[in-house]
Design a protein around this motif. Structure first.
Motif, short mmCIF file in Angstrom:
data_model
loop_
_atom_site.label_atom_id
_atom_site.label_comp_id
_atom_site.label_asym_id
_atom_site.label_seq_id
_atom_site.Cartn_x
_atom_site.Cartn_y
_atom_site.Cartn_z
N ARG A 151 0.49 -9.86 -4.42
CA ARG A 151 -0.65 -10.57 -5.02
C ARG A 151 -1.83 -9.62 -5.09
N MET A 152 -2.75 -9.93 -5.99
CA MET A 152 -3.99 -9.17 -6.10
C MET A 152 -5.16 -10.12 -5.90
N GLY A 153 -6.22 -9.56 -5.35
CA GLY A 153 -7.45 -10.33 -5.24
C GLY A 153 -8.29 -10.13 -6.48
N GLY A 154 -7.75 -10.52 -7.62
CA GLY A 154 -8.43 -10.33 -8.90
C GLY A 154 -8.05 -9.01 -9.53
N ALA A 155 -8.18 -8.96 -10.86
CA ALA A 155 -7.85 -7.73 -11.60
C ALA A 155 -8.60 -7.70 -12.93
N PHE A 156 -8.36 -8.73 -13.78
CA PHE A 156 -9.07 -8.91 -15.06
C PHE A 156 -8.86 -7.75 -16.03
N GLY A 157 -7.80 -6.97 -15.86
CA GLY A 157 -7.55 -5.81 -16.70
C GLY A 157 -7.87 -4.51 -16.00
N GLY A 158 -8.68 -4.56 -14.94
CA GLY A 158 -9.09 -3.35 -14.24
C GLY A 158 -7.98 -2.71 -13.43
N LYS A 159 -6.85 -3.40 -13.31
CA LYS A 159 -5.73 -2.84 -12.57
C LYS A 159 -4.48 -2.74 -13.47
N GLU A 160 -4.72 -2.72 -14.79
CA GLU A 160 -3.59 -2.53 -15.71
C GLU A 160 -3.18 -1.07 -15.75
N THR A 161 -4.14 -0.17 -16.01
CA THR A 161 -3.86 1.27 -15.95
C THR A 161 -4.58 1.93 -14.79
N GLN A 162 -5.71 1.40 -14.38
CA GLN A 162 -6.57 2.15 -13.48
C GLN A 162 -6.29 1.90 -12.00
N LYS A 209 -2.36 6.00 2.97
CA LYS A 209 -3.08 4.88 2.35
C LYS A 209 -4.33 5.41 1.66
N MET A 210 -4.59 4.88 0.47
CA MET A 210 -5.83 5.25 -0.22
C MET A 210 -6.55 3.98 -0.65
N ARG A 211 -7.79 3.85 -0.21
CA ARG A 211 -8.63 2.69 -0.57
C ARG A 211 -10.00 3.19 -0.95
N LEU A 212 -10.48 2.78 -2.11
CA LEU A 212 -11.80 3.19 -2.56
C LEU A 212 -12.88 2.29 -1.97
N ALA A 213 -13.99 2.90 -1.55
CA ALA A 213 -15.17 2.12 -1.18
C ALA A 213 -15.69 1.41 -2.42
N ARG A 214 -16.34 0.29 -2.24
CA ARG A 214 -16.78 -0.51 -3.39
C ARG A 214 -17.68 0.29 -4.33
N SER A 215 -18.63 1.06 -3.81
CA SER A 215 -19.53 1.80 -4.69
C SER A 215 -18.76 2.85 -5.49
N ASP A 216 -17.79 3.51 -4.86
CA ASP A 216 -16.99 4.49 -5.59
C ASP A 216 -16.02 3.81 -6.55
N ASP A 217 -15.55 2.61 -6.19
CA ASP A 217 -14.71 1.83 -7.10
C ASP A 217 -15.47 1.59 -8.40
N PHE A 218 -16.73 1.21 -8.28
CA PHE A 218 -17.58 1.02 -9.47
C PHE A 218 -17.66 2.31 -10.28
N LYS A 219 -17.91 3.44 -9.60
CA LYS A 219 -18.19 4.69 -10.29
C LYS A 219 -16.95 5.33 -10.92
N LEU A 220 -15.78 5.11 -10.32
CA LEU A 220 -14.57 5.85 -10.71
C LEU A 220 -13.61 5.06 -11.57
N THR A 221 -13.90 3.81 -11.84
CA THR A 221 -12.99 3.00 -12.65
C THR A 221 -13.69 2.54 -13.93
N GLY A 222 -12.92 2.45 -15.01
CA GLY A 222 -13.46 2.06 -16.29
C GLY A 222 -13.88 0.60 -16.33
N LYS A 223 -14.69 0.27 -17.32
CA LYS A 223 -15.22 -1.07 -17.49
C LYS A 223 -14.72 -1.67 -18.80
#
Length: 779
Positions: free
Chosen positions: A236-247, A267-281
């Motif tokens: 399961r995912m805690g939300g995605a909305f397209g942001g986890k289709e390719t990214q 394990k690799m987990r992005l901090a929320r601020s870096d998640d904002f900066k490194l993933t497309g919108k």
């Protein structure tokens, strides 16, 4: 294979059409639903974190990792040179680089990864790496990219008739433009992946992704291994909305790369601020139009250009801009049309899929045009909308697909009456005359949204169904559960097909070793595709059971009925569990794969014509707003929605999706304001400076009803998709705000209003409207 009825009213069983609660709801409320970060870490698990480029555009001159390597607990730092296979992880077209070793194309682009004992050590050490760069001048403005023809993919166009002649010969002409903001996905669960060696020498990856198969393929390609070397799992995912289709893929690839070199779990987990900066919108767009219309407001020709702000690489931008073009008509017929689409390359992170996949950025053009025509002619916008709707004889889209269902005419009429549109409109006009500061606005907007992946080969799905000898049922399918209730609906479909209780069906995590070659859970097609695949598997097993019953009990197969946990036939009945055991004892296979491929769809890109969509979903929304003319602040006070989901599989889940999509769309159009500074750095990278709608932003009165209409196409139990279409219902909020602003000029002028309609933009539009009225009030 016997024909099994697709109409839920005639099918056996009773699970479909019922409001069942989400299969993970209780676990999620109680906090016991495991997400990727909740799973126990294997013994000796290491943690990885990316090292980010310090400039927006330029070339790497030198890298100093000595300070980072000196940190206790750091195991290794990996670079592009450590990738044994492909470095490019572009999902469709090349250009998306896993780790850059030379050219930097956006601020924060990953250069290295640090692998360490803990998350905190890895992140701290990553900041100690010193990267010296030769900076170049980035392209950050979409108009500059257009002027330089700086594209990630070539332009494309749709043509039907001679739009230039139609516009020039029309009684009236109008031109307009709009800047459309992007949107952060803001999923509750950020990007995360856990990779580990499996017992057979391969790699097992648990990650938060809408597309396990693509992650499998990309991990295998960067490691130069066959696809079978990698198994990807998503529960399961805690939300995605397209942001986890390719990214979601880069982080899984980087974790797997570390596993490849260090031989242990990573394990690799992005901090929320870096998640904002490194993933497309969601892609920002800059669009403009030129239309011709008659004295009644009937459009005769339209010339529309949509320009997608794509970022540094193709990602999915080609298909996203295509869909913006396909939906630039929304629900309206353009007798002659030219629609162009540009894919603009700029130095930001590569923008990506988001609920609606470009559709909203194209569809807003139809609503902008309708409002502007109404203002030009002094008519009510709803009159112009109804006049221009697709109808018989006016039913061919700019991409030459025939619109066969015309239910919007009836849906609008129903909402006009139930929402008391005309009386409220007059009451609001009277209110605005007597209210100098607070102005009210009202607008009704329709949605016609095409359902299918516009890339043909993605319109396929697989499933695996087991019936155990005690009558319990196990289901696995290629879709992913991101909170939308996909697993619940497919369990209902399987239960309904076998005529058993919903709780007899259990679903396991999506895994590439159970159902291979899956498509992403996207394009609102999760239930359409995977539901049909699961039903196909059910029907295969039922076929075997019916043949067994016919022979074993010596009865006519036409008398066999699966219903209420019983199988009845001319000579008696047997419970489903008893039948399962009896069939097992008689060596009848109780397991089957299922498969489905969407029929009818095709698109000739060279000609710009075809049938890219299997069917259309429809909706109508009526929104009322209040606008403060001193501050530009606005509030949505009431919303009435009538939405078409075909013959609903689960009304409660469908209504929840409609409500959630509407509020998310409202956020995109009003409060969610992405900002980059003049150096190309994302300035809005957290909830402190990026505002998604909160519970207080929800309309005080929120009425949602489902339109009763079975899908004319053969979908699973005649249902329709519901994930994306309701998002665009929020255009009614944006149009209502424009309506409130226009009251400042006695509805004789409607100012441009870019999105999101923040208080600053609204106030600017109010000032422009008041200025216009002052100049023209004596005309």
């Amino acid at each position: 294979m016997r024909h099994f009825e697709m109409d839920k009213l005639k099918a056996q069983g009773g699970s479909v059409g019922q409001s069942k609660y989400h299969e993970s709801a209780i676990k999620q409320v109680c906090g016991s639903a495991n997400f990727a970060d909740d799973n126990p870490e294997p013994y000796g698990c290491l943690h990885a974190y990316p090292v980010l480029a310090p400039v927006t555009s330029g070339f790497i001159k030198s890298i100093d990792t000595s300070h980072a390597l000196a940190v206790e607990g750091v195991k290794r730092i990996l670079s592009a040179e450590d990738v044994p296979g492909k470095l490019d992880i572009g999902p469709v077209f090349p250009g998306d680089v896993l780790l850059t070793s030379h050219e930097i194309q956006y601020h924060g682009q990953p250069v290295l990864i640090v692998v360490a004992d803990t998350y905190e050590i890895a992140r701290r050490a990553a900041r100690l790496v010193v990267i010296e760069c030769e900076q170049t001048t980035p392209i950050l403005d979409i108009k500059e990219a257009i002027s330089k023809e700086h594209w990630v993919r070539p332009p494309h166009s749709l043509n039907r008739g001679n739009s230039e002649n139609a516009i020039n010969n029309a009684t009236h002409q109008l031109k307009g433009e709009i800047n459309i903001g992007g949107q952060e996905h803001f999923y509750l669960e950020g990007q995360i992946a856990l990779a580990q060696p499996d017992n057979d020498g391969g790699i097992h990856v648990q990650c938060s992704t809408q597309h396990p198969t693509e992650v499998q393929h990309l991990v295998a390609k960067i490691l130069k291994k066959p696809f079978s070397f990698v198994n990807v799992e998503t529960r399961r995912m805690g939300g995605a909305f397209g942001g986890k289709e390719t990214q979601g893929a880069p982080w899984a690839c980087l974790a797997a790369l570390a596993v490849y070199h260090l031989g242990c779990a990573v394990k690799m987990r992005l901090a929320r601020s870096d998640d904002f900066k490194l993933t497309g919108k969601r892609h920002p767009f800059y669009n403009h139009y030129h239309v011709g219309f008659d004295e009644n407001g009937l459009i005769e020709g339209a010339d529309i250009t949509v320009n997608g702000f794509c970022g540094y690489s193709p990602d999915l931008s080609d298909a996203i801009v295509d869909r913006a073009m396909f939906h630039a008509d929304n629900a309206y017929y353009y007798p002659a049309a030219t629609i162009k689409g540009n894919r603009c390359k700029v130095n930001t992170v590569s923008h990506t899929a988001f609920r609606g996949f470009g559709g909203p950025q194209g569809m807003i053009m139809g609503e902008l045009i309708m409002d502007d025509i109404a203002a030009k002619l002094g008519k009510d916008p709803l009159e112009i909308r109804k006049l221009n709707l697709y109808k018989k004889g006016r039913d061919t889209t700019p991409y030459h697909q025939t619109v066969e269902q015309h239910i919007l005419i009836d849906m609008i009429a129903q909402l006009e009456e139930s929402g008391d549109y005309w009386a409220r409109k007059e009451a609001i006009k009277a209110f605005n005359v007597s209210s100098p500061i607070i102005k009210k606005g009202l607008a009704m907007t329709p949605v016609k949204y095409g359902i299918s992946f516009t890339v043909q080969h993605l319109n396929q799905a697989g499933a695996l169904v087991h019936v155990y000898s005690d009558g319990s049922i196990h289901l696995n399918h290629g879709g992913t559960e991101m909170g939308q209730g996909l697993n619940t609906k497919i369990a209902q479909i399987v239960a309904h097909g076998f005529g058993v209780d919903f709780n007899a069906v259990s679903i396991s995590a999506t895994r590439t070793d159970k159902v291979p070659n899956t498509s992403p859970t996207a394009a609102s097609s999760g239930t359409d595709l995977n539901g049909m695949a699961a039903l196909n598997a059910v029907n295969t097993i039922k076929e075997r059971l019916i043949d067994f019953i016919t022979e074993h009990f010596e009865v006519d197969s036409n008398t066999v009925v699966f219903k209420d946990n019983l199988i009845t036939f001319s000579k008696g009945e047997i419970s489903f569990s008893e039948l399962a055991n009896l069939a097992y004892m008689n060596r009848i296979s109780l397991s089957s794969t299922g498969y489905y491929a969407t029929p009818k769809i095709h698109y000739d890109r060279a000609k710009g014509e075809g049938r890219p969509f299997f069917y259309y979903a429809h909706g109508v929304a009526l929104s009322e707003v209040e606008v403060d003319t001193l501050t530009g602040e606005n509030t949505v006070t009431r919303v009435d929605i009538l939405h078409d989901v075909g013959s609903s599989i689960n009304p409660a889940l469908d209504i929840g999706q409609i409500e959630g999509a509407f509020v998310q769309g409202m956020g995109w159009l009003t409060t969610e304001d992405l900002q980059w500074n003049d150096k190309g750095q994302l300035a809005s990278f957290g909830p402190a400076n990026y505002k998604i709608p909160a519970i207080g932003d929800t309309p005080a009165e929120f009425n949602v009803n489902l339109y009763n209409s079975a899908n004319p196409e053969t979908t699973v139990f005649r249902s329709k998709a519901v994930g994306e279409p309701p998002f665009m219902l929020a255009f009614s909020v944006w149009s209502a705000i424009r309506n409130a602003i226009s009251s400042v000029a006695d509805y004789k002028y409607t100012a441009p209003l870019d999105t999101p309609a923040t208080p600053k933009r609204v106030l600017s539009a109010i000032e422009q409207t008041a200025s216009w009225f002052k100049e023209h009030q004596h005309d």
